[in-house]
Design a protein around this motif. Structure first.
Motif, PDB file in Angstrom:
ATOM      1  N   MET A  36       0.786  -1.239   0.000  1.00  0.00           N
ATOM      2  CA  MET A  36       0.000   0.000   0.000  1.00  0.00           C
ATOM      3  C   MET A  36       0.816   1.287   0.000  1.00  0.00           C
ATOM      4  O   MET A  36       0.476   2.232  -0.733  1.00  0.00           O
ATOM      5  N   VAL A  71     -10.453  -8.783  -1.113  1.00  0.00           N
ATOM      6  CA  VAL A  71     -10.225  -7.474  -0.490  1.00  0.00           C
ATOM      7  C   VAL A  71      -8.908  -6.893  -0.982  1.00  0.00           C
ATOM      8  O   VAL A  71      -8.796  -5.696  -1.258  1.00  0.00           O
ATOM      9  N   ARG A  72      -7.900  -7.752  -1.120  1.00  0.00           N
ATOM     10  CA  ARG A  72      -6.620  -7.283  -1.663  1.00  0.00           C
ATOM     11  C   ARG A  72      -6.832  -6.677  -3.047  1.00  0.00           C
ATOM     12  O   ARG A  72      -6.328  -5.580  -3.332  1.00  0.00           O
ATOM     13  N   ARG A  74      -9.561  -5.415  -4.412  1.00  0.00           N
ATOM     14  CA  ARG A  74     -10.304  -4.152  -4.353  1.00  0.00           C
ATOM     15  C   ARG A  74      -9.429  -3.019  -3.805  1.00  0.00           C
ATOM     16  O   ARG A  74      -9.531  -1.863  -4.244  1.00  0.00           O
ATOM     17  N   THR A  75      -8.557  -3.344  -2.860  1.00  0.00           N
ATOM     18  CA  THR A  75      -7.632  -2.349  -2.307  1.00  0.00           C
ATOM     19  C   THR A  75      -6.656  -1.867  -3.377  1.00  0.00           C
ATOM     20  O   THR A  75      -6.385  -0.661  -3.497  1.00  0.00           O
ATOM     21  N   LYS A  78      -8.439   0.402  -5.915  1.00  0.00           N
ATOM     22  CA  LYS A  78      -8.654   1.746  -5.390  1.00  0.00           C
ATOM     23  C   LYS A  78      -7.358   2.552  -5.379  1.00  0.00           C
ATOM     24  O   LYS A  78      -7.355   3.754  -5.670  1.00  0.00           O
TER      25      LYS A  78
END
Length: 487
Positions: A36, A71-72, A74-75, A78
């Motif tokens: 991230m 979730v990874r 989608r993260t 984004k």
């Protein structure tokens, strides 16, 4: 004598730092938290795409990292709004290790694209195009780009003409691009020039080249491919580049600067990203996930044809079994098993199947004393048509009669499965994504989802798992396959 570029277009770059780089060097142990902080700078570099999902990431997220792979994704979507996201997809195997029915393949393509994937690189371990049909149809149906793949290998039956013919067939099936997937760095520089040139003369869609640097030739392979007119290449940012990973992005960008194939990418921004990923690489090293052996050049790979991700896990598994001294014996056995099995390219899952059979042959002290069920399935044709002639003595020793060998598209034997999985997992699945996770990884996903949804049950630290048995019995050796699958 100067050499002329056969294309004047800028070379496009797909960076693998978020997927294959750490999969090949560190058994896929990079976390979303590791990624991230670098997403903003990665998004500003101007890559053609970032390979960030698929392959072993799905399994490893749940099995080792306590992460939801959806979730990874989608993260990442984004955090990377300006860059195409790319995934690796195993055809009819999806991201698992067996064939799934067409409706499950369709659903997985749909949910992958809905959650943020732009490009799906679809391959089959045996180059059986029948195993790509459904994934190609579904990806196009839901608006994704299809990158149909040639799993590159060397054998008496695999030559340039074979791959050119295969590429033409994939183009006719609807491929938006053709990928040469050189998973073990077997494609040598001059052969890369010749193959890319032949493909550019035969098909009209872009050609994308994926290689590694296991044999130390990866940089030269990419440069010669650039001369031959390749459209896109895979590289990895330098902190997790080279060895069993991809050649370094920065090195290729600098090499082509000022030439007709100048990538136009910003080396300063890459340097900023590399500062972060050097810290990540150090963490992976300190945790014991990044073994220095995977950074070494090993030209023996040209003999053994073992892909990088498999090497890193093979090393760790032989170490667990206290059989590190058998490393080169196993590597020497792999080509012999591959010949017996009809020369399958060595890529997931065939690399794990052939590799595990070789491990068993060596550790058990007798060739083909034991057959894992996956070996029997491959010899029976459950994964598709094997490219070459199978050793019938080996097939018979596995208990498979000639009339038992499957000759149709294996998925044609499967009834629709999606509704069955929805019913089976209705008590624990919170979404269609959960259903797909459970369908692909029924041994791993239930515990992960329970822990995700009921963290209070796991408040106390779990006791460390008991050390695996250090024996050479079939059940213990079989565990090599379970771990090696995570490639």
């Amino acid at each position: 004598m100067s050499m002329e570029f056969l294309s004047n277009k800028p070379l496009l770059i797909t960076d693998t730092i978020l997927r294959d780089a750490h999969q090949s060097q560190a058994a896929t142990r990079m976390t979303i938290e590791d990624m991230m902080p670098a997403l903003e700078v990665l998004d500003s570099i101007g890559y053609y795409s970032l390979e960030c999902w698929g392959g072993a990431t799905f399994d490893a997220c749940m099995r080792f990292l306590n992460e939801d792979p959806w979730v990874r994704l989608r993260t990442l979507r984004k955090g990377l709004p300006n860059t195409k996201l790319q995934m690796l997809f195993r055809g009819q195997n999806i991201l698992g290790y067996k064939h799934y029915a067409d409706d499950v393949v369709d659903a997985f393509c749909r949910k992958s694209i809905e959650n943020g994937i732009d490009i799906i690189r679809i391959f089959d371990a045996l180059n059986d195009v029948r195993n790509l049909e459904q994934a190609i149809k579904s990806t196009k149906k839901y608006g994704g780009q299809v990158e149909a793949t040639l799993s590159y290998t060397i054998s008496p039956i695999h030559n340039e003409a074979h791959f050119v013919k295969l590429a033409k067939e994939l183009e006719q099936m609807g491929a938006d691009a053709i990928c040469i997937k050189d998973m073990a760095n077997l494609l040598l520089p001059m052969d890369a020039y010749s193959l890319v040139k032949a493909l550019k003369e035969t098909v009209s869609v872009p050609i994308h080249l994926h290689t590694h640097n296991t044999t130390g030739t990866g940089d030269m392979v990419l440069l010669m491919a650039a001369y031959a007119g390749v459209d896109i290449v895979d590289t990895a940012l330098s902190p997790l580049a080279n060895g069993t990973s991809q050649p370094a992005t920065e090195s290729l960008v600098a090499t082509l600067k000022g030439t007709p194939r100048d990538t136009g990418l910003d080396l300063d921004k890459m340097s900023d990203a590399a500062v972060h990923f050097r810290k990540v690489a150090q963490r992976l090293t300190d945790a014991g996930n990044l073994n220095p052996k995977v950074l070494s050049v090993d030209t023996n790979t040209l003999r053994y044809q073992v892909p990088g991700g498999m090497l890193s896990n093979l090393i760790s598994q032989l170490k667990e079994a206290k059989k590190e001294d058998k490393y080169y014996d196993v590597l020497a056995e792999i080509p012999r098993v591959r010949k017996d099995f009809g020369y399958p390219p060595l890529v997931t899952p065939s690399s794990q199947i052939v590799g595990t059979q070789a491990v068993m042959n060596i550790i058990m002290g007798e060739r083909y004393k034991v057959f894992p069920k996956e070996s029997k399935a491959m010899l029976r044709g459950e994964y598709g048509s094997l490219p070459g002639e199978v050793n019938n003595e080996v097939r018979a020793k596995a208990g498979i009669a000639p009339e038992d060998v499957i000759t149709c598209r294996p998925a044609d034997l499967l009834e629709p499965e999606l509704e069955k999985y929805k019913e089976e997992f209705k008590d624990i699945a919170r979404s269609e994504e959960d259903v797909l996770s459970l369908a692909l990884f029924p041994q791993v996903a239930p515990k992960f989802i329970d822990k995700r949804d009921h963290p209070e049950k796991y408040a106390e630290a779990e006791k460390p798992a008991a050390a695996p048995a250090k024996t050479a019995d079939p059940n213990a050796v079989r565990e090599l396959y379970v771990e090696c699958k995570v490639l």
